[in-house]
Design a protein around this motif. Structure first.
Motif, mmCIF file in Angstrom:
data_model
loop_
_atom_site.group_PDB
_atom_site.id
_atom_site.type_symbol
_atom_site.label_atom_id
_atom_site.label_comp_id
_atom_site.label_asym_id
_atom_site.label_seq_id
_atom_site.Cartn_x
_atom_site.Cartn_y
_atom_site.Cartn_z
ATOM 1 N N LYS A 1 -6.690 -24.601 4.175
ATOM 2 C CA LYS A 1 -8.215 -24.731 4.662
ATOM 3 C C LYS A 1 -8.548 -23.053 4.693
ATOM 4 O O LYS A 1 -9.622 -22.832 4.143
ATOM 5 N N THR A 2 -7.619 -22.347 5.385
ATOM 6 C CA THR A 2 -8.176 -20.825 5.739
ATOM 7 C C THR A 2 -8.019 -20.271 4.305
ATOM 8 O O THR A 2 -8.991 -19.216 4.124
ATOM 9 N N GLN B 1 -17.374 -25.145 -3.928
ATOM 10 C CA GLN B 1 -17.017 -26.065 -3.047
ATOM 11 C C GLN B 1 -15.429 -26.420 -3.495
ATOM 12 O O GLN B 1 -15.126 -25.828 -4.504
ATOM 13 N N TYR B 2 -14.760 -26.833 -2.487
ATOM 14 C CA TYR B 2 -13.279 -27.023 -2.764
ATOM 15 C C TYR B 2 -12.776 -28.291 -2.147
ATOM 16 O O TYR B 2 -12.915 -28.620 -1.189
ATOM 17 N N THR C 1 -17.528 -19.814 -0.810
ATOM 18 C CA THR C 1 -18.074 -20.669 -0.339
ATOM 19 C C THR C 1 -19.688 -20.717 -0.339
ATOM 20 O O THR C 1 -20.289 -21.669 0.072
ATOM 21 N N CYS D 1 -8.510 -21.275 1.325
ATOM 22 C CA CYS D 1 -9.637 -21.674 0.661
ATOM 23 C C CYS D 1 -11.074 -20.991 1.019
ATOM 24 O O CYS D 1 -11.762 -20.451 0.308
ATOM 25 N N GLU D 2 -11.166 -21.085 2.323
ATOM 26 C CA GLU D 2 -12.440 -20.397 3.089
ATOM 27 C C GLU D 2 -12.518 -18.945 2.988
ATOM 28 O O GLU D 2 -13.340 -18.128 2.634
ATOM 29 N N LYS D 3 -11.239 -18.207 2.897
ATOM 30 C CA LYS D 3 -11.220 -16.894 2.812
ATOM 31 C C LYS D 3 -10.830 -16.053 1.640
ATOM 32 O O LYS D 3 -11.395 -14.887 1.212
#
Lengths: 80, 80
Positions: B59-60, B73-74, B69, B62-64
């Motif tokens: 999650k981190t 989207q992922y 974002t 992908c977000e970073k």
């Protein structure tokens, strides 16, 4: 009829992009990461075709256009 | 622990690359194709981590790093 195609580099082919992302993730503190490989996800709406037609079309599309079969391999899934 | 991340453009974002491939496929005779969208497939070997750790890390990551974002989207799946 929708489908997803996954195109990835063959295992024997080096992936500098994946290597660079691995380095960045390691720097972010994810030192345990052992490998990163980058590929393509292709989402298609094939329109009004049967499952058999979709299967046949996808194979040809991959072989002729979507994947460079010299260095890439592909998989696809047909979503009913 | 291995995982796959799928990064795609948000539906509201135009996809010129997908549009170009759709045009090429139409020229190849696949006139019924209604839409083509291109995304990224990222295959990771996260090393020796638990499933919970993998979930949190992905999650981190992908977000970073792995997804922008603002326009992307992922999704990800952890492969046991």
């Amino acid at each position: 009829m929708k489908a997803k195609v996954y195109v990835t580099l063959k295992k024997s082919i080096a992936d500098p992009q994946g290597f660079a992302i691995k380095g960045a993730l390691n720097k972010m503190g994810y030192g345990k990461i052992e490998d990163v490989r980058i590929g393509k996800l292709i989402e298609l709406d094939l329109g009004d075709v049967t499952k058999e037609e979709a299967d046949e079309q996808l194979k040809t599309m991959c072989e002729k256009l979507l994947a460079n079969t010299v260095i890439e391999q592909y998989e696809y899934e047909i979503l009913v």
